[in-house]
Design a protein around this motif. Structure first.
Motif, PDB file in Angstrom:
ATOM      1  N   SER A 368      53.578  44.602  43.585  1.00  0.00           N
ATOM      2  CA  SER A 368      53.472  43.029  43.147  1.00  0.00           C
ATOM      3  C   SER A 368      52.107  42.352  43.374  1.00  0.00           C
ATOM      4  O   SER A 368      51.566  41.651  42.613  1.00  0.00           O
ATOM      5  N   LYS A 372      49.933  40.872  39.947  1.00  0.00           N
ATOM      6  CA  LYS A 372      49.423  39.395  40.349  1.00  0.00           C
ATOM      7  C   LYS A 372      47.974  39.379  40.465  1.00  0.00           C
ATOM      8  O   LYS A 372      47.583  38.201  40.132  1.00  0.00           O
ATOM      9  N   ASP A 373      47.309  40.056  41.023  1.00  0.00           N
ATOM     10  CA  ASP A 373      45.990  39.934  41.202  1.00  0.00           C
ATOM     11  C   ASP A 373      44.890  40.333  40.007  1.00  0.00           C
ATOM     12  O   ASP A 373      44.245  41.353  39.853  1.00  0.00           O
ATOM     13  N   THR A 374      45.152  39.542  38.931  1.00  0.00           N
ATOM     14  CA  THR A 374      44.442  39.560  37.830  1.00  0.00           C
ATOM     15  C   THR A 374      43.013  39.220  37.819  1.00  0.00           C
ATOM     16  O   THR A 374      42.519  38.379  38.952  1.00  0.00           O
ATOM     17  N   TYR A 402      49.349  36.175  48.360  1.00  0.00           N
ATOM     18  CA  TYR A 402      50.620  37.159  48.396  1.00  0.00           C
ATOM     19  C   TYR A 402      51.417  37.567  49.457  1.00  0.00           C
ATOM     20  O   TYR A 402      52.047  38.815  49.162  1.00  0.00           O
ATOM     21  N   HIS A 536      56.991  43.433  37.536  1.00  0.00           N
ATOM     22  CA  HIS A 536      57.151  44.255  38.487  1.00  0.00           C
ATOM     23  C   HIS A 536      58.007  45.664  38.258  1.00  0.00           C
ATOM     24  O   HIS A 536      57.657  46.926  38.526  1.00  0.00           O
TER      25      HIS A 536
END
Length: 653
Positions: A368, A372-374, A402, A536
């Motif tokens: 995850s 999400k950590d773009t 997060y 995910h």
């Protein structure tokens, strides 16, 4: 309105504002100071930290401000009476510097600064006395001034004594047992030699003093809540030694096992929770000073009318109930009604079903996070600050962005409780108890007959095992459209263990866990970002499709990167290929058992000091499990392995 006029107004009201600000902070600390033992959120921790620091600064500044105005207080103006009353507040500031019973130390490190507080006590008391003496108060203020002065000095002294008593060195020395020379060796040898010189045949035999074997299948029964509170206090007086890395005796293990084997799961956790609350109060409040007959008597003098809430806190404390119940059972039945009244207050304000800690665990998921950590410009800036200047802003951002918290389910507690009880009942050999705490998945795999196939995943370094099983758990979780409750529970433990590895490394064994996590994330991000939009569950599916049988990941990657991403894919494939009846249920029982064993291993290897640090942040499940393990005798908390074995001289006639 000119700046000069504003400055004059401030000079007129400065003392009043400072005293009222100090009073406001003290009221906030009194009511909110004890909440953090069961609330771990930042919205409470940050204001408490600021209030804890500002409370002393404001009081000390106000005292210094009063000392500078001593000439004005002696000028004989018509406002002399009002100014004398302002100076009378100096004694209230000493009372404020004594702090509140609910919070004497914000962190355990504050206890080590007790000498600094002692110096501050002396200097501020002298300063307050000097200020008040220069004000030359009238006779009508002399008596209340003396009462307030003695009360303030007493309370400030309590705080200093509490800090000293809670320092690790003082705690450790207070728990040391008297030196025990053991049996008289010289006398024994002399007696043996005299028998041999007399021509007698003397033999030396070893008589072990082991505990009698007990029925491990004793009847489980529900204890009264009052008995739980009382026994928790008794166990605390023994098991608090673990927090300062002292050992327990074999007799401590016998007493604890005899009680915990017959407890229901929820009551066993309740006893542990109460013990942790008592330890929190020992480290962060005035409990070690005020919970005694002398301390309570002093408290009546210093607090009786001003703060009823503080008196209520003393009454509803397990410390008070345990002392009254012990007194009723040993000396006089006259204390029994009073003990009953105190217990009624405890059961009303702190009912048995109410958690004594946050009852939450943090969740941090690798896949995850990687999804999400773009990449963003501000994240690149934070990474630059982190890697070049060692400002851990990116780590703090990741922790805030997060990480989420969930409640600890009763099913998860049941899983931990059943495994610990099963291990405790599996052997009566004292030497085996320590070995049971060394397992971190091996025991679970061996019981399922899968150690030969999957043992490689738990025999590696512990941080590597956590990452392997964390990723594999996720891949197996999304392989089924309708996960079982046991699967969800396994994933909760998995995410919690990764949180500890990444965000609480001081609670884990020394390792390169953060480096290995970073390398694994870097490889996962490269793998996932070949597509712009990905979820995910899609990531999990893509990883499951990687064929790791062609070549071993370590052979391809070498040792430059510590990533375990595709080794985890191999583990997931092996888990998904398990055969037999009820395969899905069997697989998740295995995964859950491995995770519980890893949780217990991590709890046992965490130092007592690290566990103590977390008590002021709502508590950790890891600490609860650690103390529960000690009560079941699992782990290396017990160093006396075979009791007091004695040599005996036998003379053949």
């Amino acid at each position: 309105m000119s700046l000069k006029h504003l400055w004059n107004v401030w000079g007129e009201w400065e003392i009043r504002v400072l005293v009222l600000s100090s009073l406001t902070l003290q009221v906030f600390l009194l009511f909110a100071g004890g909440l953090r033992k069961r609330i771990s959120d930042w919205w409470l921790r940050m204001p408490l930290w600021l209030a804890y620091l500002l409370a002393d600064y404001i009081a000390i500044y106000a005292l210094g401000n009063l000392s500078q105005k001593k000439q004005k207080l002696c000028d004989g103006s018509r406002r002399d009476g009002e100014l004398q009353l302002l100076v009378f507040w100096a004694l209230f500031l000493i009372l404020h510097l004594g702090g509140q019973d609910t919070i004497t130390a914000f962190a355990v490190e504050d206890n080590e600064l007790w000498l600094r507080h002692l110096l501050s006590l002396v200097s501020q008391v002298v300063l307050a006395g000097y200020v008040y003496w220069k004000s030359r108060p009238g006779v009508r203020l002399m008596v209340p001034a003396m009462v307030m002065f003695v009360s303030g000095v007493t309370k400030y002294g309590e705080r200093t004594l509490a800090l000293r008593a809670a320092s690790m060195g003082s705690l450790r020395s207070s728990m040391l047992t008297p030196p025990d020379p053991g049996p008289n060796y010289a006398k024994f040898v002399e007696e043996c030699q005299s028998r041999m010189d007399a021509g007698l045949v003397a033999r030396i035999i070893i008589v072990p003093e082991r505990p009698q074997e007990e029925d491990v299948h004793m009847e489980v029964k529900r204890e009264e809540y009052g008995d739980l509170v009382y026994r928790a206090h008794r166990f605390f007086l023994t098991f608090r030694r673990l927090f300062v890395d002292l050992i327990l005796s074999f007799q401590d293990r016998i007493d604890s096992l005899a009680f915990f084997r017959r407890l229901h799961m929820e009551q066993a956790f309740k006893v542990v929770e109460i013990e942790l609350v008592l330890m929190y109060e020992s480290l962060h409040s005035k409990a070690l000073v005020i919970h005694g007959w002398l301390g309570r008597g002093v408290r009546v003098f210093t607090l009786a009318a001003p703060v009823l809430y503080a008196i209520l806190l003393i009454l509803i404390s397990p410390w008070t109930y345990a002392d009254l119940r012990r007194g009723a059972s040993t000396s006089s039945d006259r204390l029994r009604p009073l003990a009953g009244a105190v217990f009624w207050l405890i059961s009303y304000f702190q009912p048995e079903k109410r958690p004594r800690w946050s009852n939450q665990i943090s969740q941090y998921n690798l896949i995850s996070y990687c999804v999400k950590d773009t990449p963003r410009w501000y994240k690149r800036l934070m990474e630059r600050l982190e890697w070049r200047w060692n400002f851990r802003v990116k780590t703090m951002w990741d922790s805030w962005r997060y990480t989420n918290k969930i409640a600890v389910s009763e099913q998860l507690k049941r899983l931990v409780f059943d495994q610990l009880k099963s291990k405790a009942n599996s052997t009566m050999d004292p030497k085996s108890y320590r070995k049971l705490g060394e397992h971190r998945g091996q025991w679970a795999l061996q019981r399922k007959g899968l150690y030969q196939k999957l043992g490689w995943s738990v025999d590696c370094e512990f941080d590597e095992s956590i990452l392997l099983w964390h990723i594999a758990t996720d891949l197996c979780f999304y392989a089924n459209n309708d996960p079982l409750p046991l699967a969800e529970m396994s994933r909760e433990i998995s995410n919690y263990m990764l949180f500890l590895l990444v965000m609480r490394p001081f609670m884990m064994t020394a390792s390169i866990g953060q480096i290995r996590f970073g390398d694994t994330c870097a490889e996962a991000k490269n793998f996932f970002r070949r597509d712009d939009e990905i979820k995910h569950e899609d990531c999990a599916g893509r990883l499951r499709d990687v064929n790791t049988s062609i070549a071993r990941p370590r052979d391809v990657k070498g040792d430059r990167s510590k990533s375990v991403l595709f080794q985890a894919c191999k583990l997931a494939r092996q888990l998904l290929e398990l055969e037999g009846a009820a395969t899905e249920e069997k697989r998740w029982r295995l995964v859950a058992s491995v995770w519980v064993e890893m949780l217990c291993y991590a709890a046992g290897k965490c130092s007592g000091n690290a566990h103590a640090r977390q008590l002021s942040q709502g508590g950790e499940l890891l600490t609860v499990v650690w103390l529960l393990m000690a009560h079941f005798g699992v782990g290396d908390q017990y160093r006396v392995e075979s009791g007091h074995a004695r040599a005996k001289l036998v003379v053949d006639t």
